[in-house]
Every structure is written in C-alpha cells, then in structure tokens.
Design an enzyme around this catalytic site. Structure first.
Site, PDB file in Angstrom:
ATOM      1  N   LYS A  61       0.923  -1.298   0.074  1.00 26.02           N
ATOM      2  CA  LYS A  61       0.085  -0.123  -0.011  1.00 26.02           C
ATOM      3  C   LYS A  61       0.792   1.246   0.197  1.00 26.02           C
ATOM      4  O   LYS A  61       0.565   2.135  -0.670  1.00 26.02           O
ATOM      5  CB  LYS A  61      -0.928  -0.166   1.225  1.00 26.02           C
ATOM      6  CG  LYS A  61      -1.859  -1.142   0.968  1.00 26.02           C
ATOM      7  CD  LYS A  61      -2.789  -1.020   2.291  1.00 26.02           C
ATOM      8  CE  LYS A  61      -3.807  -2.361   2.243  1.00 26.02           C
ATOM      9  NZ  LYS A  61      -4.490  -2.203   3.337  1.00 26.02           N
ATOM     10  N   HIS A 112      -0.179  -5.716  18.235  1.00 24.16           N
ATOM     11  CA  HIS A 112      -1.285  -6.821  18.325  1.00 24.16           C
ATOM     12  C   HIS A 112      -2.034  -6.543  19.526  1.00 24.16           C
ATOM     13  O   HIS A 112      -1.677  -6.079  20.635  1.00 24.16           O
ATOM     14  CB  HIS A 112      -0.808  -8.247  18.203  1.00 24.16           C
ATOM     15  CG  HIS A 112       0.178  -8.453  19.077  1.00 24.16           C
ATOM     16  ND1 HIS A 112      -0.184  -9.021  20.461  1.00 24.16           N
ATOM     17  CD2 HIS A 112       1.542  -8.664  19.080  1.00 24.16           C
ATOM     18  CE1 HIS A 112       0.922  -9.357  21.040  1.00 24.16           C
ATOM     19  NE2 HIS A 112       1.675  -8.931  20.522  1.00 24.16           N
TER      20      HIS A 112
END
Length: 126
Positions: A61, A112
């Site tokens: 991206k 995370h």
C-alpha cells in the site's frame, strides 16, 4: 521526505484457522523460509504470521502498487534486528521497484491486541 505510508489490520483467528488446517502450501507461498521458521518457533505462531502478513500488505500500500508489477509475497520479508525490532528486507521485484522509485529507507511498526494484528509502513525518499 516521506514517499508513502501504508497500514493493514489482520484478524489473527484467520491465521489460527489456516494453521489448524495444515495449509503448508499457502504458508509457503506467503512467507519466506526464514519467516516460517521464526513464526513456527513462537508460542502464538498465528499472531506472528498475521503481523508479517499485515506488514507485507502495508508495504504494498505504501508503494501504491499492490501485488502487481511482478512482485511476489517473498519479495517482502519481515526480519528482526538484533534487539528484536522489526525491519523489512526487500528482494527481487520489490527491491527493484524500491530502487526505481529512488526510495532510501523503510520503517515498520507491528502491534497486536486481542484477535487483531496491525502493521504500519513508511517509505522515505532520499
């Protein structure tokens, strides 16, 4: 000067399911041997696979290309420095594109929480 940024979030349970199914062929396509060895040695290997996958997606991206121009999943590898900080190691077509775009440095952050893994990549031009 910043060239591009990319961010990706992945559901860790998706990788838990894939691991449970024993989908070695898919993991071989998505991750380098070094990445598979690293993740397999961890207690929560699915979490580490998810983080690496998110980092690869975030890199694509940030480049603005996605997985095209002949790039493969193995062209972007997530490694750790001697202190454990994640870094991107580029190979093949990813390295060629990085060079063609006159990029100088990559920055990657992994995190995370619960069932989610997130990665952010910043690409710097010289």
């Amino acid at each position: 000067m910043i060239f591009g940024t990319g961010v990706d979030i992945v559901d860790i349970t998706r990788f838990e399911r894939l691991l449970g199914e024993g989908n070695e062929r898919l993991f071989g396509r998505l991750f380098t041997e070094h990445e598979r060895e690293y993740c397999a040695g961890k207690a929560r290997s699915a979490q580490h696979y998810a983080l690496r996958f998110a980092a690869k997606e975030a890199f694509l991206k940030a480049c603005g290309l996605g997985l095209r121009e002949g790039m493969t999943w193995h062209d972007v590898e997530v490694v750790s420095d001697r202190l454990g900080k994640p870094e991107l190691r580029l190979h093949g077509r990813a390295l060629a594109i990085f060079t063609d775009l006159e990029l100088a440095k990559t920055f990657v952050a992994l995190s995370h929480d619960g069932n989610f893994a997130v990665a952010m990549v910043v690409l710097e031009r010289s």
